[in-house]
Scaffold this motif. Structure first.
Motif, short mmCIF file in Angstrom:
data_model
loop_
_atom_site.label_atom_id
_atom_site.label_comp_id
_atom_site.label_asym_id
_atom_site.label_seq_id
_atom_site.Cartn_x
_atom_site.Cartn_y
_atom_site.Cartn_z
N LYS A 32 0.85 -1.20 0.00
CA LYS A 32 0.00 0.00 0.00
C LYS A 32 0.88 1.24 0.00
CE LYS A 32 -4.05 -1.96 0.19
NZ LYS A 32 -3.66 -2.89 -0.87
N PHE A 33 0.95 1.88 -1.14
CA PHE A 33 1.71 3.12 -1.22
C PHE A 33 0.98 4.23 -0.48
CE2 PHE A 33 4.24 1.14 -4.46
CZ PHE A 33 5.46 1.80 -4.36
N GLU A 34 1.78 5.11 0.15
CA GLU A 34 1.21 6.30 0.78
C GLU A 34 1.63 7.51 -0.03
OE1 GLU A 34 2.81 6.11 4.74
OE2 GLU A 34 1.69 4.27 5.18
N ASP A 35 0.85 8.58 0.05
CA ASP A 35 1.16 9.78 -0.74
C ASP A 35 2.53 10.35 -0.40
OD1 ASP A 35 -1.26 9.57 -1.95
OD2 ASP A 35 -2.26 11.09 -0.73
N SER A 36 2.97 10.12 0.82
CA SER A 36 4.26 10.71 1.25
C SER A 36 5.47 9.86 0.84
CB SER A 36 4.25 10.88 2.77
OG SER A 36 3.93 9.65 3.37
N ASP A 37 5.22 8.68 0.24
CA ASP A 37 6.34 7.80 -0.15
C ASP A 37 7.13 8.39 -1.31
OD1 ASP A 37 5.56 5.91 1.72
OD2 ASP A 37 4.50 4.64 0.27
N VAL A 38 8.41 8.01 -1.36
CA VAL A 38 9.21 8.32 -2.54
C VAL A 38 9.90 7.03 -2.97
CG1 VAL A 38 11.07 9.23 -1.08
CG2 VAL A 38 11.12 9.66 -3.52
N ILE A 39 9.88 6.79 -4.28
CA ILE A 39 10.50 5.57 -4.79
C ILE A 39 11.47 5.92 -5.91
CG2 ILE A 39 8.49 5.02 -6.30
CD1 ILE A 39 9.23 1.98 -5.52
N ALA A 40 12.71 5.43 -5.77
CA ALA A 40 13.70 5.62 -6.83
C ALA A 40 13.63 4.41 -7.74
CB ALA A 40 15.09 5.78 -6.25
N VAL A 41 13.49 4.65 -9.02
CA VAL A 41 13.35 3.57 -10.00
C VAL A 41 14.61 3.53 -10.87
CG1 VAL A 41 11.95 2.63 -11.87
CG2 VAL A 41 10.86 4.01 -10.09
N THR A 42 15.15 2.33 -11.00
CA THR A 42 16.37 2.18 -11.80
C THR A 42 16.35 0.86 -12.55
OG1 THR A 42 17.41 1.07 -9.93
CG2 THR A 42 17.89 3.42 -10.15
N PHE A 43 16.96 0.83 -13.71
CA PHE A 43 17.37 -0.44 -14.28
C PHE A 43 18.62 -0.83 -13.46
CE2 PHE A 43 19.55 -3.27 -17.19
CZ PHE A 43 18.50 -4.04 -17.65
N PRO A 44 18.85 -2.16 -13.21
CA PRO A 44 20.02 -2.52 -12.40
C PRO A 44 21.30 -1.86 -12.91
CG PRO A 44 18.70 -4.48 -12.85
CD PRO A 44 18.07 -3.35 -13.62
N LYS A 45 22.16 -1.51 -11.99
CA LYS A 45 23.48 -0.93 -12.23
C LYS A 45 23.46 0.52 -12.70
CE LYS A 45 25.79 -3.32 -10.86
NZ LYS A 45 25.74 -3.60 -9.40
N SER A 46 22.38 1.21 -12.35
CA SER A 46 22.24 2.60 -12.81
C SER A 46 22.38 3.62 -11.69
CB SER A 46 20.88 2.77 -13.49
OG SER A 46 20.76 1.89 -14.57
N GLY A 47 22.65 3.15 -10.45
CA GLY A 47 22.80 4.09 -9.35
C GLY A 47 21.80 3.86 -8.22
N THR A 48 21.31 2.63 -8.08
CA THR A 48 20.32 2.30 -7.05
C THR A 48 20.87 2.53 -5.64
OG1 THR A 48 19.96 0.42 -8.54
CG2 THR A 48 18.58 0.54 -6.55
N VAL A 49 22.04 1.97 -5.38
CA VAL A 49 22.62 2.07 -4.04
C VAL A 49 22.99 3.53 -3.72
CG1 VAL A 49 24.57 1.32 -2.63
CG2 VAL A 49 23.32 -0.34 -4.00
N TRP A 50 23.34 4.24 -4.73
CA TRP A 50 23.61 5.68 -4.56
C TRP A 50 22.34 6.38 -4.06
CZ3 TRP A 50 26.33 8.81 -9.08
CH2 TRP A 50 27.03 9.88 -8.54
N MET A 51 21.20 6.03 -4.66
CA MET A 51 19.93 6.63 -4.21
C MET A 51 19.56 6.16 -2.81
SD MET A 51 19.16 8.74 -6.48
CE MET A 51 17.56 9.25 -5.90
N GLN A 52 19.97 4.94 -2.45
CA GLN A 52 19.69 4.46 -1.09
C GLN A 52 20.48 5.27 -0.05
OE1 GLN A 52 20.66 0.33 -1.89
NE2 GLN A 52 18.52 -0.29 -1.69
N GLU A 53 21.51 5.95 -0.51
CA GLU A 53 22.31 6.83 0.37
C GLU A 53 21.73 8.25 0.34
OE1 GLU A 53 24.63 4.83 1.39
OE2 GLU A 53 26.09 6.01 2.50
N ILE A 54 21.43 8.70 -0.88
CA ILE A 54 21.00 10.09 -1.07
C ILE A 54 19.63 10.36 -0.41
CG2 ILE A 54 20.18 11.71 -2.86
CD1 ILE A 54 22.43 10.63 -4.67
#
Ligand code: A3P
Length: 286
Positions: A32-54
């Motif tokens: 159940k998504f909430e309006d306040s959620d933010v989701i970073a979408v990536t194809f693998p190897k495009s900077g996912t872990v970087w977004m998990q930091e940012i």
């Protein structure tokens, strides 16, 4: 082991069994998504872990506690992976998630919500190189074979999450309007503080310049590479062997130049240009 032994199939995609299960995919469908959620979408190897930091650094206004105390996979979990169900109750609002899902795989509640999306795109040539080394170090992915063989698998959509072109095109949805921010790995690399200001504004965070600078410093490649909560050193070597290739490997734009022959490059260009079918990219493929 072969891809078929290491993967489960989901809507025609092959996903590693080590991190995905039928239960985790059902959990994602029912999420159940909430309006306040933010989701970073990536194809693998495009900077996912970087977004998990940012994302936690921006949402917590530069407080380092989450990135120094919680592993990246629990701090900003993948929507589709097994960890989400385990840490769901510990996520604080506004929640940050990541996903490699194509648009059409997103759950119904995502479409009904106003959750924000940050789509990170990386030059596919560097994605392939990064993916190639990841397949060497991750025991839950099949042996990549030669670079030439791996390139064919990538272009044929035989790797996890399918074709890169399908992924980037699937998320170009005018109906998402100002819910989505498109950003590239290359622009984050070129000028991280400017990219951080852009992301912060998008998330409604008006951060002081000193906070932006602090965040930029703490999500630099070098600091992340030395952060045990972000460099996957907590994962046993039998699953991810950094002696074969570290997860935070080079962290640059343009490493493809050290890997592609001119024949491979023109093959990639012709396949990708045809499949993009007029969809424009932020960089030249040549
Ligand atoms: P390389 O293999 O080219 O070094 P993902 O997290 O989507 O799997 O992407 C991993 C890629 O992002 C790796 O690329 C990794 O080094 C790079 N990366 C992660 N954090 C980074 C950072 N702070 N700066 C630059 N690149 C980073």
């Amino acid at each position: 082991m072969s891809r078929d032994e290491l993967s489960l199939q989901y809507h025609g995609l092959f996903l590693p069994k080590e991190t995905h299960s039928q239960d985790s995919l059902k959990f994602a469908e029912d999420f159940k998504f909430e309006d306040s959620d933010v989701i970073a979408v990536t194809f693998p190897k495009s900077g996912t872990v970087w977004m998990q930091e940012i994302l936690p650094l921006i949402l917590n206004e530069g407080d380092l506690t989450p990135v120094q105390t919680i592993p990246n996979w629990d701090r900003v979990p993948w929507l589709e992976e097994t960890r989400l169900a385990l840490v769901m109750d510990q996520l604080k609002s506004p929640r940050a998630l990541v996903t490699h899902f194509l648009y059409d795989l997103m759950p119904a509640s995502f479409h009904q919500s106003k959750a924000k999306i940050i789509y990170v795109m990386r030059n596919p040539k560097d994605v392939i190189v990064s993916f190639y080394y990841f397949h060497q170090m991750a025991a839950f992915l099949e042996d990549p074979g030669t670079f030439d063989e791996f390139l064919d698998k990538f272009l044929d959509g035989k790797l996890a999450f399918g074709k890169w072109t399908d992924h980037v095109k699937s998320w170009r949805k005018p109906e998402l309007g100002d819910r989505i921010l498109y950003i590239t790995y290359e622009e984050m690399k070129e000028d991280l503080p400017t990219a951080l200001r852009k992301i912060s504004r998008f998330l409604g965070k008006n951060l002081r310049e000193e906070v932006i600078q602090k965040i930029a410093e703490n999500c630099s490649f070098t600091v992340m590479k030395n952060n045990p909560m972000s460099n996957f050193s907590l994962v046993p070597k039998v699953y991810m062997d950094s002696d074969k290739s570290p997860f935070l490997r080079k962290g640059v734009a343009g490493d493809w130049k050290n890997h592609f022959t001119s024949e491979q490059l023109s093959h990639l260009n012709s396949v990708i240009t045809k499949e993009l079918d007029g969809f424009t990219l932020p960089w030249s493929l040549n």
